[in-house]
Design an enzyme around this catalytic site. Structure first.
Site, mmCIF file in Angstrom:
data_model
loop_
_atom_site.group_PDB
_atom_site.id
_atom_site.type_symbol
_atom_site.label_atom_id
_atom_site.label_comp_id
_atom_site.label_asym_id
_atom_site.label_seq_id
_atom_site.Cartn_x
_atom_site.Cartn_y
_atom_site.Cartn_z
ATOM 1 N N ARG A 89 75.687 22.195 34.206
ATOM 2 C CA ARG A 89 75.035 23.414 34.663
ATOM 3 C C ARG A 89 75.844 24.609 34.191
ATOM 4 O O ARG A 89 77.077 24.535 34.117
ATOM 5 C CB ARG A 89 74.994 23.482 36.206
ATOM 6 C CG ARG A 89 73.792 22.850 36.853
ATOM 7 C CD ARG A 89 72.514 23.669 36.612
ATOM 8 N NE ARG A 89 71.366 23.077 37.259
ATOM 9 C CZ ARG A 89 70.587 22.125 36.746
ATOM 10 N NH1 ARG A 89 70.826 21.643 35.546
ATOM 11 N NH2 ARG A 89 69.559 21.660 37.420
ATOM 12 N N GLU A 141 71.780 31.829 32.635
ATOM 13 C CA GLU A 141 70.681 31.592 31.698
ATOM 14 C C GLU A 141 69.336 32.026 32.300
ATOM 15 O O GLU A 141 69.175 31.961 33.512
ATOM 16 C CB GLU A 141 70.639 30.104 31.283
ATOM 17 C CG GLU A 141 70.397 29.146 32.417
ATOM 18 C CD GLU A 141 70.472 27.675 31.977
ATOM 19 O OE1 GLU A 141 71.453 27.283 31.325
ATOM 20 O OE2 GLU A 141 69.525 26.943 32.314
ATOM 21 N N HIS A 167 69.081 24.540 27.160
ATOM 22 C CA HIS A 167 68.860 23.691 28.347
ATOM 23 C C HIS A 167 67.730 22.680 28.101
ATOM 24 O O HIS A 167 66.716 22.658 28.810
ATOM 25 C CB HIS A 167 68.553 24.561 29.583
ATOM 26 C CG HIS A 167 68.846 23.850 30.879
ATOM 27 N ND1 HIS A 167 69.279 24.501 32.016
ATOM 28 C CD2 HIS A 167 68.758 22.542 31.237
ATOM 29 C CE1 HIS A 167 69.451 23.632 33.002
ATOM 30 N NE2 HIS A 167 69.131 22.431 32.541
HETATM 31 C C1 DGY Z 1 67.982 18.768 35.739
HETATM 32 O O1 DGY Z 1 67.138 17.905 35.990
HETATM 33 O O2 DGY Z 1 68.756 19.211 36.587
HETATM 34 C C2 DGY Z 1 67.999 19.275 34.357
HETATM 35 O O3 DGY Z 1 68.968 20.247 34.156
HETATM 36 C C3 DGY Z 1 66.605 19.807 34.019
HETATM 37 O O4 DGY Z 1 66.481 19.956 32.694
#
Ligand code: DGY
Length: 326
Positions: A238, A267, A285
């Site tokens: 993340r 982002e 992402h």
């Molecule tokens: C998640 O599922 O947390 C991913 O980052 C989505 O793309």
């Protein structure tokens, strides 16, 4: 009375059809992210919200949705949802674990290989017409095979990344709150170590932890300084787990050799200084973005929402207190 489900972003048609079989659906085929105000207006009389990590689900929104029973995130990460606020209001919250593990692991490897072997840099070189011929020392990269891979966050996705490392004859170090059982460690050829040891010993460091206050800037200037000068950092976790400003500096000064980054602080905005660097592979992402996986995530989110509306316990309930109380 039929239930109303708000779907905040564009999803696959069969997912909408599935929801329409049981509820009235307010969907968003244009896929323009809804402002907090627009989401609150649309969800004011909703029983369920099927949302994405781009939607902030907080107390202000929940207070404007008195009928809401469930918030179903189309993501495994759920730092966009204030879980305590949901629990306090008796709203179930769900996510989509499991269905994206292998696809996300594949992409972590794409970033590792891409950054180590300078794939995007090489493509730019070619496309810009700079290639005049083969040279022995052209675009020299780093070997991945037989190197040491450090994985921070050894949940399902971390383990899927480690499984792939067996094919590259790598040594795996991992750092996780709890240790894996011995049989799994043996299968993965993985050793549980402290974070400092992992950072100092790994040629590749992959981050796979959820974002929270505890993981905010888990990798900053001091941690980058501990890494090997030839090391590659991959963030498929993340934005905010890495201090992006410190990473830009570390890449610029060659404190580390390269990075592969799929997620950014703040982002879709991101530190534009990354763009001037050749030693970073950047992606918007998309680690879980295969057709099959994104469909499976959306379908699982729909199943979670429909289960809650049917008075059942959703398969991926995050705040079990709410169901236990009902
Ligand atoms: C998640 O599922 O947390 C991913 O980052 C989505 O793309």
């Amino acid at each position: 009375m039929t239930h109303k489900v708000v779907v905040t972003r564009a999803v696959f048609d069969d997912v909408i059809e599935r929801l329409r079989g049981c509820a009235t659906v307010a969907d968003n085929p244009s896929d323009v992210p809804l402002s907090p105000e627009a989401l609150a207006d649309r969800a004011a009389d909703a029983d369920a919200i099927v949302c994405a990590l781009t939607d902030r689900i907080d107390a202000t929104l929940l207070d404007r949705c008195p009928r809401l029973k469930v918030v179903s995130n189309i993501a495994v990460g759920y730092n966009n949802i204030d879980l305590a606020a949901c629990t306090a209001r008796g709203v179930m919250a769900t996510n989509t674990p499991g269905v994206l593990d292998e696809t996300t692991a594949d992409f972590a490897w794409a970033l590792m290989l891409g950054a180590a072997r300078r794939v995007t840099e090489a493509e730019r070189y070619l496309r810009e017409g700079r290639w005049t011929g083969w040279q022995l020392q052209q675009l020299l990269g780093t070997d991945v095979h037989h190197a040491t891979l450090g994985i921070i966050g050894m949940g399902r996705i971390g383990q899927a990344i480690a499984r792939r490392a067996l094919g590259f004859s790598m040594q795996v170090l991992y750092c996780n709150r709890s240790r894996l059982d011995e049989a799994t460690e043996r299968q993965l050829n993985a050793r549980w170590v402290g974070r400092d040891e992992l950072l100092a010993a790994s040629d590749f460091v992959v981050l796979m932890v959820p974002y929270s206050e505890a993981t905010h800037h888990m990798i900053g200037a001091p941690e980058l300084a501990r890494m090997k000068p030839g090391a590659v950092l991959v963030n498929t976790a993340r934005g905010g787990v890495v201090d992006d400003r410190a990473l830009v500096e570390a890449l610029r000064s060659r404190t580390i050799a390269a990075a592969g980054i799929d997620v950014f602080e703040g982002e879709p905005a991101f530190n534009r200084d990354f763009l001037a660097l050749d030693n970073v592979v950047l992606a918007p992402h998309i680690a879980s973005s295969s057709t099959a996986t994104r469909r499976a995530m959306a379908m699982l989110a729909a199943r979670n929402a429909l289960a809650a509306l049917a008075g059942e316990r959703p398969p991926n309930l995050l705040n079990s207190d709410v169901a236990d109380r009902a």
